[in-house]
Design a protein around this motif. Sequence first.
Motif, PDB file in Angstrom:
ATOM      1  N   VAL A  43       0.875  -1.175   0.000  1.00  0.00           N
ATOM      2  CA  VAL A  43       0.000   0.000   0.000  1.00  0.00           C
ATOM      3  C   VAL A  43       0.913   1.226   0.000  1.00  0.00           C
ATOM      4  CG1 VAL A  43      -1.815   1.259   1.207  1.00  0.00           C
ATOM      5  CG2 VAL A  43      -1.833  -1.253   1.167  1.00  0.00           C
ATOM      6  N   VAL A  44       0.838   2.005  -1.060  1.00  0.00           N
ATOM      7  CA  VAL A  44       1.773   3.094  -1.315  1.00  0.00           C
ATOM      8  C   VAL A  44       1.088   4.425  -1.028  1.00  0.00           C
ATOM      9  CG1 VAL A  44       3.281   4.170  -3.023  1.00  0.00           C
ATOM     10  CG2 VAL A  44       2.869   1.690  -3.104  1.00  0.00           C
ATOM     11  N   ASN A  45       1.638   5.195  -0.107  1.00  0.00           N
ATOM     12  CA  ASN A  45       1.079   6.489   0.274  1.00  0.00           C
ATOM     13  C   ASN A  45       1.681   7.576  -0.602  1.00  0.00           C
ATOM     14  OD1 ASN A  45       0.415   8.957   1.530  1.00  0.00           O
ATOM     15  ND2 ASN A  45       0.379   8.030   3.556  1.00  0.00           N
ATOM     16  N   ARG A  46       0.825   8.191  -1.406  1.00  0.00           N
ATOM     17  CA  ARG A  46       1.233   9.328  -2.230  1.00  0.00           C
ATOM     18  C   ARG A  46       0.364  10.538  -1.885  1.00  0.00           C
ATOM     19  NH1 ARG A  46       4.993   6.770  -2.393  1.00  0.00           N
ATOM     20  NH2 ARG A  46       6.118   5.852  -4.150  1.00  0.00           N
ATOM     21  N   GLY A  47       0.135  10.726  -0.583  1.00  0.00           N
ATOM     22  CA  GLY A  47      -0.589  11.902  -0.122  1.00  0.00           C
ATOM     23  C   GLY A  47       0.325  13.113  -0.075  1.00  0.00           C
ATOM     24  N   LEU A  48      -0.209  14.270  -0.487  1.00  0.00           N
ATOM     25  CA  LEU A  48       0.569  15.501  -0.567  1.00  0.00           C
ATOM     26  C   LEU A  48      -0.188  16.601   0.174  1.00  0.00           C
ATOM     27  CD1 LEU A  48       1.358  15.105  -4.363  1.00  0.00           C
ATOM     28  CD2 LEU A  48       2.984  14.737  -2.496  1.00  0.00           C
ATOM     29  N   SER A  53      -6.671  19.461  -6.539  1.00  0.00           N
ATOM     30  CA  SER A  53      -6.760  18.594  -7.725  1.00  0.00           C
ATOM     31  C   SER A  53      -5.968  19.153  -8.903  1.00  0.00           C
ATOM     32  CB  SER A  53      -8.217  18.386  -8.125  1.00  0.00           C
ATOM     33  OG  SER A  53      -8.811  19.606  -8.550  1.00  0.00           O
ATOM     34  N   ARG A  54      -5.827  20.469  -8.962  1.00  0.00           N
ATOM     35  CA  ARG A  54      -5.056  21.088 -10.059  1.00  0.00           C
ATOM     36  C   ARG A  54      -3.601  20.650  -9.980  1.00  0.00           C
ATOM     37  NH1 ARG A  54      -5.457  27.211  -9.611  1.00  0.00           N
ATOM     38  NH2 ARG A  54      -7.554  26.841 -10.440  1.00  0.00           N
ATOM     39  N   TRP A  55      -3.037  20.738  -8.785  1.00  0.00           N
ATOM     40  CA  TRP A  55      -1.635  20.335  -8.610  1.00  0.00           C
ATOM     41  C   TRP A  55      -1.507  18.814  -8.704  1.00  0.00           C
ATOM     42  CZ3 TRP A  55      -0.997  23.693  -3.563  1.00  0.00           C
ATOM     43  CH2 TRP A  55      -1.131  25.046  -3.910  1.00  0.00           C
ATOM     44  N   GLY A  56      -2.503  18.096  -8.187  1.00  0.00           N
ATOM     45  CA  GLY A  56      -2.483  16.639  -8.277  1.00  0.00           C
ATOM     46  C   GLY A  56      -2.455  16.167  -9.721  1.00  0.00           C
ATOM     47  N   ARG A  57      -3.287  16.786 -10.560  1.00  0.00           N
ATOM     48  CA  ARG A  57      -3.315  16.420 -11.982  1.00  0.00           C
ATOM     49  C   ARG A  57      -1.961  16.663 -12.629  1.00  0.00           C
ATOM     50  NH1 ARG A  57      -3.640  19.398 -16.325  1.00  0.00           N
ATOM     51  NH2 ARG A  57      -4.200  21.271 -15.154  1.00  0.00           N
ATOM     52  N   MET A  58      -1.283  17.738 -12.228  1.00  0.00           N
ATOM     53  CA  MET A  58       0.017  18.056 -12.823  1.00  0.00           C
ATOM     54  C   MET A  58       1.091  17.048 -12.443  1.00  0.00           C
ATOM     55  SD  MET A  58       0.256  22.194 -12.384  1.00  0.00           S
ATOM     56  CE  MET A  58      -0.926  23.305 -13.158  1.00  0.00           C
ATOM     57  N   VAL A  59       1.107  16.622 -11.180  1.00  0.00           N
ATOM     58  CA  VAL A  59       2.206  15.773 -10.715  1.00  0.00           C
ATOM     59  C   VAL A  59       1.941  14.287 -10.907  1.00  0.00           C
ATOM     60  CG1 VAL A  59       2.929  17.500  -9.032  1.00  0.00           C
ATOM     61  CG2 VAL A  59       1.421  15.641  -8.309  1.00  0.00           C
TER      62      VAL A  59
END
Length: 240
Positions: A43-48, A53-59
Motif C-alpha cells: 500500500v503506497v502512500n502518495r498523499g501531498l 486537484s489542479r496540482w495533483g493532476r500536474m504531478v
Amino acid sequence: MSKLTPVVWPKVILFGDSITQYSFQPHGWGAEIANKLARKCDVVNRGLSGYNSRWGRMVLPRLLSQSSAERVAAVTLFFGANDSSLEDKNPQQHVPLQEYCENLKDMGRFLSSAGVPSDRLIFITPPPVDEPAWEKECLLKGCPLNRRHAAAGQYAEACVRAAGQVGADVLDLWTLMQQDGRDFRPFLSDGLHLSQDGNQFLAQQLWRLLEGRVADLPFILPYWGDVDHASPESSLLCDL
C-alpha cells in the motif's frame, strides 16, 4: 547461484492531499488498509499535504508511469478538501467547482491510459466540515474561516459525478458520515482532518470497495509452516 525471479508485490496506491498523507499515522485509515493487505499488496502512500486537484493532476504523471502501473490492484483519488476552500479567503488552494470535476476526470483518464483500468479506481469525496472547530484552527493561524460545510458538499457531488463519467467507483464520504442524521463531528479532529474515529470509519468503508478487488490475490511466499525444512530452496526459490 542461478538467477532468481524477483518477487513483485501488487500495489494499492493512495493519492490525495493531507488526509491521505496522514493516513499512515497511528490508527490511520491507510495503515489499517496496509495491515489488512500484508503479504498480498504494497500500500503506497502518495498523499501531498495542502495539494488540490489542479496540482495533483500536474504531478500524477511524475508519480505513475506506464511501466510502474504494472500490477496495480487499485488507486484511490482523494481530493476536494482544499479545492473547496473559499476563493476570497484562500485563493492559493481554491479550485473552481467545474475545474475540480474536470481535474478528477483527467486523472482518471490518465490512469486508464497508463494501464490502470477504471474499475480499479476509487474516488473519495471530501468529508464534511465542522465549521466552528475549523474556525478555531483558522484563528490560531491568524486567518478567517476559509471552508464551509455546504461548499464541501458541492464538491462531493462533483466528485460523485466525475467518478460516474469515467466509470470509477466512488466513496461518498461527505454523505456517509452524515447518513441517517449521524453527527459527523466526532469523525473530525480539527473540523477538517480525520480523528481516530474518522480514520476507522473511512477504513471500514474503503475496505468494502477494495475487498472484492484484492480477494483473489495470493498470499506472497509460503506460510512458514508450509516451507519444506529439509529443502527450503524448493519452497522459497520456486516461481510464484
